[in-house]
Design an enzyme around this catalytic site. Structure first.
Site, PDB file in Angstrom:
ATOM      1  N   SER A  17       0.849  -1.190   0.000  1.00 19.40           N
ATOM      2  CA  SER A  17       0.000   0.000   0.000  1.00 19.40           C
ATOM      3  C   SER A  17       0.882   1.235   0.000  1.00 19.40           C
ATOM      4  CB  SER A  17      -0.890   0.012   1.246  1.00 19.40           C
ATOM      5  OG  SER A  17      -1.409   1.312   1.414  1.00 19.40           O
TER       6      SER A  17
ATOM      7  N   HIS B  32      -1.356  -1.485  -4.175  1.00 17.28           N
ATOM      8  CA  HIS B  32      -2.602  -1.123  -3.498  1.00 17.28           C
ATOM      9  C   HIS B  32      -2.638   0.393  -3.323  1.00 17.28           C
ATOM     10  CE1 HIS B  32      -6.025  -2.052  -0.816  1.00 17.28           C
ATOM     11  NE2 HIS B  32      -5.586  -1.044  -0.074  1.00 17.28           N
TER      12      HIS B  32
ATOM     13  N   ASP C  67      -4.840   3.541  -1.940  1.00 19.95           N
ATOM     14  CA  ASP C  67      -5.907   3.918  -1.016  1.00 19.95           C
ATOM     15  C   ASP C  67      -6.427   5.311  -1.354  1.00 19.95           C
ATOM     16  OD1 ASP C  67      -6.063   1.708   0.933  1.00 19.95           O
ATOM     17  OD2 ASP C  67      -3.960   2.211   1.291  1.00 19.95           O
TER      18      ASP C  67
ATOM     19  N   MET D  82      -8.989   8.190  -0.396  1.00 20.79           N
ATOM     20  CA  MET D  82      -9.818   8.635   0.745  1.00 20.79           C
ATOM     21  C   MET D  82     -10.346  10.034   0.480  1.00 20.79           C
ATOM     22  SD  MET D  82      -7.277   7.553   3.811  1.00 20.79           S
ATOM     23  CE  MET D  82      -6.513   5.941   3.893  1.00 20.79           C
TER      24      MET D  82
ATOM     25  N   HIS E 136      -8.453   0.942  -3.733  1.00 19.13           N
ATOM     26  CA  HIS E 136      -9.343   0.777  -2.585  1.00 19.13           C
ATOM     27  C   HIS E 136     -10.032   2.112  -2.348  1.00 19.13           C
ATOM     28  CE1 HIS E 136      -9.479  -0.043   2.074  1.00 19.13           C
ATOM     29  NE2 HIS E 136     -10.683   0.101   1.536  1.00 19.13           N
TER      30      HIS E 136
ATOM     31  N   MET F 180     -12.194   4.570  -0.524  1.00 22.44           N
ATOM     32  CA  MET F 180     -12.804   4.903   0.767  1.00 22.44           C
ATOM     33  C   MET F 180     -13.467   6.265   0.601  1.00 22.44           C
ATOM     34  SD  MET F 180      -9.726   3.525   3.152  1.00 22.44           S
ATOM     35  CE  MET F 180      -8.597   3.422   1.770  1.00 22.44           C
TER      36      MET F 180
ATOM     37  N   MET G 169     -11.329  -5.777   5.827  1.00 23.49           N
ATOM     38  CA  MET G 169     -10.471  -4.844   6.558  1.00 23.49           C
ATOM     39  C   MET G 169     -10.094  -5.458   7.907  1.00 23.49           C
ATOM     40  SD  MET G 169      -9.904  -2.314   4.576  1.00 23.49           S
ATOM     41  CE  MET G 169      -8.907  -1.410   5.779  1.00 23.49           C
TER      42      MET G 169
ATOM     43  N   ASP H  29      -6.399  -6.369   4.812  1.00 26.04           N
ATOM     44  CA  ASP H  29      -5.778  -5.043   4.720  1.00 26.04           C
ATOM     45  C   ASP H  29      -5.756  -4.401   6.098  1.00 26.04           C
ATOM     46  OD1 ASP H  29      -4.922  -2.505   4.052  1.00 26.04           O
ATOM     47  OD2 ASP H  29      -6.665  -2.007   2.810  1.00 26.04           O
TER      48      ASP H  29
HETATM   49  C1  DX5 Z   1      -6.116   1.782   5.669  1.00 26.25           C
HETATM   50  C2  DX5 Z   1      -5.697   1.360   4.294  1.00 26.25           C
HETATM   51  C3  DX5 Z   1      -4.573   0.415   4.238  1.00 26.25           C
HETATM   52  C4  DX5 Z   1      -3.286   0.918   4.860  1.00 26.25           C
HETATM   53  C5  DX5 Z   1      -2.642  -0.258   5.499  1.00 26.25           C
HETATM   54  O1  DX5 Z   1      -7.311   2.464   5.570  1.00 26.25           O
HETATM   55  O2  DX5 Z   1      -6.797   0.735   3.635  1.00 26.25           O
HETATM   56  O3  DX5 Z   1      -4.342  -0.050   2.911  1.00 26.25           O
HETATM   57  O4  DX5 Z   1      -2.390   1.516   3.960  1.00 26.25           O
HETATM   58  O5  DX5 Z   1      -1.559   0.182   6.235  1.00 26.25           O
HETATM   59  P1  DX5 Z   1      -0.792  -0.721   7.290  1.00 26.25           P
HETATM   60  O6  DX5 Z   1      -0.237  -1.904   6.533  1.00 26.25           O
HETATM   61  O7  DX5 Z   1       0.250   0.194   7.807  1.00 26.25           O
HETATM   62  O8  DX5 Z   1      -1.805  -1.141   8.326  1.00 26.25           O
HETATM   63 ZN    ZN Z   2      -6.381  -0.190   1.680  1.00 26.71          ZN
END
Ligand code: DX5
Ligand code: ZN
Length: 216
Positions: free
Chosen positions: A6, A31, A33, A35, A64, A66, A135, A173
């Site tokens: 990620s 990956h 993310d 947001m 991903h 969010m 998650m 994740d």
């Molecule tokens: C959190 C993200 C993850 C995050 C994971 O909302 O969806 O993908 O980057 O990070 P670690 O591996 O540090 O928990």
């Molecule tokens: Zn993620």
């Protein structure tokens, strides 16, 4: 077990280089993310970053989402050559339609649920999806602690998958390190997302530690 680094925990001042480092280290996906500050209390990055990274690597992009309005981004992401679009079941009243839109746009459809969300919410759409992301932390931030109660959900999903001869990937994740990736693999997960563990040090070395933990 496949690994999806990620980039949320990458060094943003050297993002392209960090992506090349994980690709060279044997990552299976990237990956990403996304947001919006509404569905989760944090902001990350969006389409301009994806477009900038697309020429840097051939790794499949696992996006991903969010965000509160994921349907608005399906076409834009597909046009940016993203392979996998992950949407939270909690963000839509029309999950089936949204997954169909992702498939119609030529991408792989991934459904995501929060730690507190039951599998029953997604059970009916399992025949439609290419992957299920469970998650293992509350979404929004990297570097959080793995929630062990989700392991039972991973096991239940693996059982449903086997009983119905489904072929989707089971992805986890959040809070993944050599100890927790082992627990997830044993429970039936097939892809692990890892952010802070990979980017806290030389990414290729960290990836090797995760692979070694699951015997690869
Ligand atoms: C959190 C993200 C993850 C995050 C994971 O909302 O969806 O993908 O980057 O990070 P670690 O591996 O540090 O928990
Ligand atoms: Zn993620």
């Amino acid at each position: 077990m496949k690994i999806a680094p990620s980039i949320l925990s990458a060094n943003f001042a050297e993002l392209g280089k960090d992506v090349q480092r994980v690709a060279a280290g044997g990552a299976d996906y990237l990956h990403i993310d996304i947001m919006d500050g509404h569905f989760v209390p944090n902001l990350s990055f969006g389409l301009p970053i994806i477009k900038a990274l697309r020429p840097v690597t051939d790794l499949p992009f696992d996006c991903h989402l969010m965000v509160t309005n994921p349907a608005d981004y399906v076409q834009l992401l597909a046009a940016s050559q993203v392979q996998i679009i992950g949407v939270h079941a909690e963000t839509t009243a029309h999950l089936c339609r949204l997954l169909q839109q992702i498939k119609a746009a030529g991408c792989q459809a991934e459904v995501v649920i929060n730690p507190a969300t039951s599998l029953t919410v997604i059970e009916e759409v399992l025949p439609l999806v290419d992957s299920v992301l469970l998650m293992t932390v509350n979404p929004g931030f990297g570097g959080q602690k793995f929630l062990p109660f989700v392991l039972k959900k991973v096991q239940r999903l693996a059982r449903i998958k086997q009983q119905n001869n489904y072929h989707f990937e089971i992805e986890v994740d959040g809070g993944i390190d050599p100890a927790t990736i082992k627990l997830c693999a044993a429970a039936g997960a097939t892809i692990a997302v890892a952010g802070s563990f990979i980017f806290q040090n030389d990414p290729a070395k960290q990836l090797a530690l995760l692979k070694a933990a699951v015997g690869e």
